[in-house]
Design a protein around this motif. Structure first.
Motif, PDB file in Angstrom:
ATOM      1  N   TRP A 109     -17.313  17.097  30.593  1.00  0.00           N
ATOM      2  CA  TRP A 109     -17.021  18.041  31.666  1.00  0.00           C
ATOM      3  C   TRP A 109     -17.059  19.453  31.106  1.00  0.00           C
ATOM      4  N   ASP A 154      -4.468  15.422  35.518  1.00  0.00           N
ATOM      5  CA  ASP A 154      -5.886  15.094  35.378  1.00  0.00           C
ATOM      6  C   ASP A 154      -6.221  14.843  33.912  1.00  0.00           C
ATOM      7  N   THR A 155      -7.090  13.854  33.676  1.00  0.00           N
ATOM      8  CA  THR A 155      -7.713  13.703  32.355  1.00  0.00           C
ATOM      9  C   THR A 155      -9.187  13.999  32.530  1.00  0.00           C
ATOM     10  N   LEU A 156      -9.735  14.788  31.622  1.00  0.00           N
ATOM     11  CA  LEU A 156     -11.102  15.286  31.757  1.00  0.00           C
ATOM     12  C   LEU A 156     -12.006  14.637  30.725  1.00  0.00           C
ATOM     13  N   THR A 159      -8.829   7.350  28.630  1.00  0.00           N
ATOM     14  CA  THR A 159      -8.529   8.252  29.748  1.00  0.00           C
ATOM     15  C   THR A 159      -7.046   8.323  30.082  1.00  0.00           C
ATOM     16  N   CYS A 179      -7.924  23.677  35.284  1.00  0.00           N
ATOM     17  CA  CYS A 179      -7.113  22.685  34.563  1.00  0.00           C
ATOM     18  C   CYS A 179      -5.905  23.311  33.883  1.00  0.00           C
ATOM     19  N   THR A 192     -13.826  12.642  35.677  1.00  0.00           N
ATOM     20  CA  THR A 192     -12.432  13.088  35.743  1.00  0.00           C
ATOM     21  C   THR A 192     -11.567  12.009  36.396  1.00  0.00           C
ATOM     22  N   THR A 239      -7.592  11.354  37.997  1.00  0.00           N
ATOM     23  CA  THR A 239      -6.293  11.891  38.387  1.00  0.00           C
ATOM     24  C   THR A 239      -5.274  10.763  38.325  1.00  0.00           C
TER      25      THR A 239
END
Length: 467
Positions: A424, A418-420, A344, A127, A405, A407
């Motif tokens: 995660w 990306d948002t995690l 998100t 990331c 996740t 995208t």
């Protein structure tokens, strides 16, 4: 992401120039840190000038105390973690990203450096384009996992118990007053749930990714505060009307009765080995409250009727949830609470319990070319009301995955990010074993002890060579 290479920036060269300038700032900071490490390791600054390095940064560099601490802390961590230093020197990590990583991992003991360096290297590979706050969240998971796997047997891990109290401060004229207090994690989460004012109204932002209007933000905060107090008053009035033992024990709110409920997130690994560390999900900033083993056990034993638990495995995926439907049922909504802490949308910190549930791939099909998306953990995620209403209008599309996740892609500009999810984490079971303890750790941010520094090089007359 070593450079800014998006064709759309040709249409707005000023934006491209600004973004490239920020990357150049990162490279200049990398050069500063390389020199800082050299000067610390040799001790040449004070030996040659008679003035400590920190004073040069203050007087000539005109750095604040916060900036000086950040530079020294970063130099210390980069000296300890060569893979992270290589990533920063290569431009794969920005200066803000490095600062949040230093803040999270810098406090770990040096006996964990080998495992920590390997873990951070994986984190960067996964990331490097994430926003700094998301990287900080991943680093917190690393710190928790590594300290749990390699505890210090000499460390006292007794839980900190706050001095709980509720203080009422009346005004002198008797027209009312203020109150404040301190509570442990369980009682604080119960108070937050019982006084939850519900979802916020129209957002203070005008579109996806836009900053909120400060005045509207303040007005919304005041409105939520007023509604939260009214909820508390309603609960207390109902409790007074239905004392203990009354069959109608739910909290009266807004003309109806809504039972207080807490949602807890448990790790499958911790559940199996009996550690039972948990997190309670709330609407408060950050979205969660952490509970240690003792507090979690006490909550499960004393207040099981208040609790709904969702278990996640070591990859962050929800265990035992997989049914599909068009509208997310309550159990799926609770599962999503356990996967995500916040919205998100990239960079948004709205708590997950104040968000709408959004399909990354829309549930409604759009012809044969775009079939409808499913209603499950992989495709459904929390999105604040503003982003949910404006993301398509502003040209954003999303793709979800089973680990939570997302995208985000903007076809017009080519931007992809990306948002995690909060759950995660990187695998740590196969990381190298830490180095054996070698004694007391040197003070953080000050470089190696003086007797461990290389000797200052001297000229033929015995005077220190200039740097």
């Amino acid at each position: 992401m070593a450079g800014v290479d998006l064709p759309v920036l040709d249409e707005l060269p000023a934006l491209g120039a600004m973004l490239e300038a920020l990357r150049q700032v990162d490279r200049l900071v990398a050069s500063v840190l390389d020199t800082l490490i050299l000067l610390q390791d040799t001790g040449a600054t004070e030996a040659v000038t008679g003035v400590p390095l920190e004073q040069w940064l203050l007087i000539v560099g005109r750095r604040t105390s916060t900036e000086r601490r950040a530079l020294f802390a970063a130099a210390d961590v980069l000296r300890r973690l060569p893979a992270l230093k290589d990533a920063f020197d290569a431009g794969r990590v920005s200066w803000p990203q490095l600062q949040v990583l230093v803040g999270e991992v810098g406090r770990l003991p040096r006996r964990l450096d080998v495992a920590l360096d390997a873990a951070v290297d994986r984190l960067v590979d996964r990331c490097e384009g994430a926003d700094p706050e998301a990287m900080a969240g991943l680093a917190r998971w690393l710190v928790r996992d590594l300290t749990a796997r390699h505890p210090d047997p000499d460390e006292d891990r007794g839980p900190e118990v706050p001095d709980e109290s509720l203080v009422l401060q009346p005004r002198l004229d008797g027209t009312g007053g203020r109150f404040f207090g301190e509570a442990n994690g369980t009682n604080f989460a119960l108070l937050a749930a019982a006084t939850d004012p519900g979802p916020a109204g129209p957002g203070a932002r005008d579109g996806f990714g836009r900053a909120g209007d400060p005045q509207r933000v303040r007005e919304q905060a005041r409105d939520r505060g007023r509604r939260r107090l009214q909820r508390l008053v309603d609960v207390l009035e109902h409790a007074a009307a239905h004392p203990a033992g009354d069959a109608t024990g739910d909290a009266a709110v807004g003309g109806g009765r809504v039972p207080v409920r807490l949602v807890a997130r448990l790790s499958l690994e911790q559940l199996c080995d009996g550690r039972l560390s948990a997190e309670l999900l709330t609407r408060l900033t950050g979205g969660r409250l952490r509970l240690d083993h003792a507090a979690t056990t006490r909550l499960l034993e004393e207040r099981p009727g208040l609790l709904r638990t969702v278990v996640v495995d070591d990859a962050g995926a929800v265990v035992g949830v997989g049914r599909r439907s068009r509208c997310a049922p309550a159990w799926l909504a609770d599962a999503l609470l356990a996967v995500h802490d916040t919205c998100t949308e990239p960079g948004c910190d709205v708590s997950v319990t104040a968000c709408d549930l959004d399909h990354a791939v829309p549930w409604q099909p759009a012809g044969r070319e775009r079939p409808g998306g499913t209603t499950d953990v992989a495709n459904v995620g929390p999105l604040c009301r503003t982003a949910n209403r404006t993301k398509e209008r502003d040209g954003w599309t999303a793709t979800g995955r089973a680990d939570g996740t997302r995208t985000w892609h903007h076809p017009r500009t080519g931007l992809t990010v990306d948002t995690l999810p909060a759950t995660w984490r990187l695998p740590t079971a196969d990381l190298p074993d830490p180095d054996p303890p070698t004694g007391t750790d040197p003070p953080t941010g000050t470089g190696p002890p003086h007797d461990a520094r290389p000797a200052v090089p001297l000229d033929q007359h015995g005077r220190p060579l200039p740097f």
